[in-house]
Design a protein around this motif. Structure first.
Motif, PDB file in Angstrom:
ATOM      1  N   ILE B  80       0.819  -1.220   0.000  1.00 50.86           N
ATOM      2  CA  ILE B  80       0.000   0.000   0.000  1.00 50.86           C
ATOM      3  C   ILE B  80       0.854   1.273   0.000  1.00 50.86           C
ATOM      4  O   ILE B  80       0.312   2.381  -0.004  1.00 50.86           O
ATOM      5  N   ALA B  81       2.182   1.112   0.028  1.00 51.97           N
ATOM      6  CA  ALA B  81       3.057   2.294   0.081  1.00 51.97           C
ATOM      7  C   ALA B  81       2.947   3.117  -1.194  1.00 51.97           C
ATOM      8  O   ALA B  81       2.659   2.588  -2.268  1.00 51.97           O
ATOM      9  N   SER B  82       3.196   4.409  -1.049  1.00 49.90           N
ATOM     10  CA  SER B  82       3.184   5.254  -2.254  1.00 49.90           C
ATOM     11  C   SER B  82       4.401   4.925  -3.111  1.00 49.90           C
ATOM     12  O   SER B  82       5.359   4.301  -2.653  1.00 49.90           O
ATOM     13  N   ALA B  83       4.333   5.381  -4.357  1.00 49.38           N
ATOM     14  CA  ALA B  83       5.393   5.076  -5.331  1.00 49.38           C
ATOM     15  C   ALA B  83       6.747   5.490  -4.768  1.00 49.38           C
ATOM     16  O   ALA B  83       6.893   6.544  -4.159  1.00 49.38           O
ATOM     17  N   GLY B  84       7.735   4.620  -4.952  1.00 49.11           N
ATOM     18  CA  GLY B  84       9.079   4.942  -4.480  1.00 49.11           C
ATOM     19  C   GLY B  84       9.307   4.648  -3.014  1.00 49.11           C
ATOM     20  O   GLY B  84      10.409   4.845  -2.508  1.00 49.11           O
ATOM     21  N   LYS B  85       8.268   4.206  -2.309  1.00 47.27           N
ATOM     22  CA  LYS B  85       8.410   3.983  -0.871  1.00 47.27           C
ATOM     23  C   LYS B  85       8.474   2.500  -0.498  1.00 47.27           C
ATOM     24  O   LYS B  85       8.444   2.154   0.685  1.00 47.27           O
ATOM     25  N   ARG B  86       8.513   1.625  -1.480  1.00 45.31           N
ATOM     26  CA  ARG B  86       8.697   0.199  -1.164  1.00 45.31           C
ATOM     27  C   ARG B  86      10.050   0.005  -0.504  1.00 45.31           C
ATOM     28  O   ARG B  86      11.044   0.614  -0.924  1.00 45.31           O
ATOM     29  N   LEU B  87      10.121  -0.898   0.445  1.00 45.42           N
ATOM     30  CA  LEU B  87      11.401  -1.222   1.089  1.00 45.42           C
ATOM     31  C   LEU B  87      11.956  -2.551   0.590  1.00 45.42           C
ATOM     32  O   LEU B  87      13.125  -2.860   0.786  1.00 45.42           O
ATOM     33  N   VAL B  88      11.103  -3.345  -0.061  1.00 46.83           N
ATOM     34  CA  VAL B  88      11.528  -4.565  -0.760  1.00 46.83           C
ATOM     35  C   VAL B  88      11.060  -4.405  -2.203  1.00 46.83           C
ATOM     36  O   VAL B  88       9.878  -4.130  -2.434  1.00 46.83           O
ATOM     37  N   PRO B  89      11.959  -4.527  -3.175  1.00 44.14           N
ATOM     38  CA  PRO B  89      11.531  -4.410  -4.579  1.00 44.14           C
ATOM     39  C   PRO B  89      10.374  -5.378  -4.874  1.00 44.14           C
ATOM     40  O   PRO B  89      10.268  -6.432  -4.236  1.00 44.14           O
ATOM     41  N   ALA B  90       9.542  -5.023  -5.827  1.00 45.02           N
ATOM     42  CA  ALA B  90       8.299  -5.775  -6.056  1.00 45.02           C
ATOM     43  C   ALA B  90       8.527  -7.166  -6.627  1.00 45.02           C
ATOM     44  O   ALA B  90       7.702  -8.063  -6.420  1.00 45.02           O
ATOM     45  N   SER B  91       9.631  -7.380  -7.342  1.00 42.96           N
ATOM     46  CA  SER B  91       9.837  -8.697  -7.954  1.00 42.96           C
ATOM     47  C   SER B  91      11.285  -8.826  -8.424  1.00 42.96           C
ATOM     48  O   SER B  91      12.076  -7.879  -8.342  1.00 42.96           O
ATOM     49  N   GLY B  92      11.585 -10.014  -8.900  1.00 41.46           N
ATOM     50  CA  GLY B  92      12.870 -10.235  -9.560  1.00 41.46           C
ATOM     51  C   GLY B  92      14.040 -10.441  -8.612  1.00 41.46           C
ATOM     52  O   GLY B  92      13.887 -10.663  -7.416  1.00 41.46           O
ATOM     53  N   GLU B  93      15.219 -10.343  -9.231  1.00 36.63           N
ATOM     54  CA  GLU B  93      16.461 -10.658  -8.525  1.00 36.63           C
ATOM     55  C   GLU B  93      16.684  -9.748  -7.317  1.00 36.63           C
ATOM     56  O   GLU B  93      17.159 -10.192  -6.260  1.00 36.63           O
ATOM     57  N   GLU B  94      16.340  -8.463  -7.454  1.00 32.77           N
ATOM     58  CA  GLU B  94      16.553  -7.534  -6.354  1.00 32.77           C
ATOM     59  C   GLU B  94      15.657  -7.873  -5.156  1.00 32.77           C
ATOM     60  O   GLU B  94      16.053  -7.742  -4.006  1.00 32.77           O
TER      61      GLU B  94
END
Lengths: 209, 209
Positions: B80-94
């Motif tokens: 639910i975080a606003s754009a740019g405020k994720r603390l774990v990337p949404a998917s993939g290697e990162e």
């Protein structure tokens, strides 16, 4: 050749509910894997060579990367699963609901493990009864909460979710290690879900014992 | 009125590393919350009324829904975080990389908790030294593995991630409860990360003690 290009290795015994939920999930998602059936207690030295933290499950990827913690391994598998094969929805309310049902089942599991550790993994005179009682109450609080959740949609034909898998694995494990705490009929709705899931090939091929 | 429309409640003390990592994350993401500072041990009865499973952290949403297990609470906050405020990337290697660093830090944390429970939450004669030794080895194995990871990009100005938060919280907690195990300089790279993060307002506003 029908062999998968990516022979992932899953390390750990299926008597660990955390290993079993990953194995069942991989079978349901169609991921092939080699099962490395080592015990964190009986095969400690052999285990440590492959798995320096001696934590199971460990999933070894084809590039040698070693993933730990079942919830994060499952997150990775969902991330790479083919369309329609996610076991936790990607976002939103449904994701929250499934993960929270997993959370409750994982607390039931964790408390069952803690009781086992306190009563079996140390000399009898080192068992601390008040701690065991606290864990038993929390274990039954968790199973009681699982029991009050709405019936799983999987029983009406919806696709299986990680909540179904983790709840079923939790009950099987808790009944196996603490049979006196789980007489038949004590959690009837959960037992109904469990009977359905344990009848699926992915569960039958992943026996706990 | 500057009050947020959604006054979430975070239940639990910051001396729990699991509560602290959620609180720090919420501050970094700009989520307001009311802190309900109850202890699972000293305030057990009061806690049980709000939180039947007596597990912290618990995040109570504005609709009354109660979320448990810090990793799943953090997953929800990222969702639910606003754009740019994720603390774990949404998917993939990162995503995999950040979650695996969290996994290692969480093992270090879990083992520190298990040692504490075995040595402090039961009479001295109920402590089982071989178990404590096993946990100590696993704890240091986890911190040792964290130490060998590449330096965090946050030290070069990249945005902070959940790996940074969870590693920093793990070290602070382990040092606090087992000071003799963590003399200054024993994990220098991790201490450098920790010094940086503990200097951020979100950490300063969330003191462990």
């Amino acid at each position: 050749m029908n062999e998968r290009k990516i022979p992932m290795q899953l390390i750990g015994l299926f008597d660990s509910p955390y290993v079993r939920r990953v194995a069942v999930s991989m079978r349901l998602q169609g991921f092939g894997f080699e099962h490395v059936a080592l015990s964190v207690f009986r095969n400690q030295d052999e285990m440590r060579k492959l798995n320096p933290l001696v934590k199971v499950p460990m999933l070894v990827l084809d590039n040698g990367e070693k993933l730990i913690e079942s919830s994060f391994i499952l997150d990775y598998l969902d991330d790479i699963a083919s369309a329609g094969k996610r076991l936790v929805p990607a976002s939103g309310e449904e994701r929250r609901r499934v993960l929270q049902q997993c959370a409750i089942a994982l607390i039931g599991t964790e408390k069952a493990v803690q009781i086992l550790y306190d009563t079996k993994l140390r000399p009898a005179e080192k068992t601390h009864a008040p701690w065991v009682e606290r864990c038993k109450q929390q274990m039954h609080d968790a199973f009681g909460l699982m029991e009050t959740q709405p019936a799983s949609p999987v029983l009406s034909g919806a696709p299986i979710t990680q909540a179904d898998i983790t709840s079923t694995v939790a009950l099987a494990f808790a009944k196996y290690v603490h049979p006196a705490e789980f007489p038949a009929g004590c959690y009837p709705r959960l037992e109904q879900l469990s009977a359905f899931c344990e009848g699926l090939p992915a569960f039958i091929e992943t026996p706990m014992e």
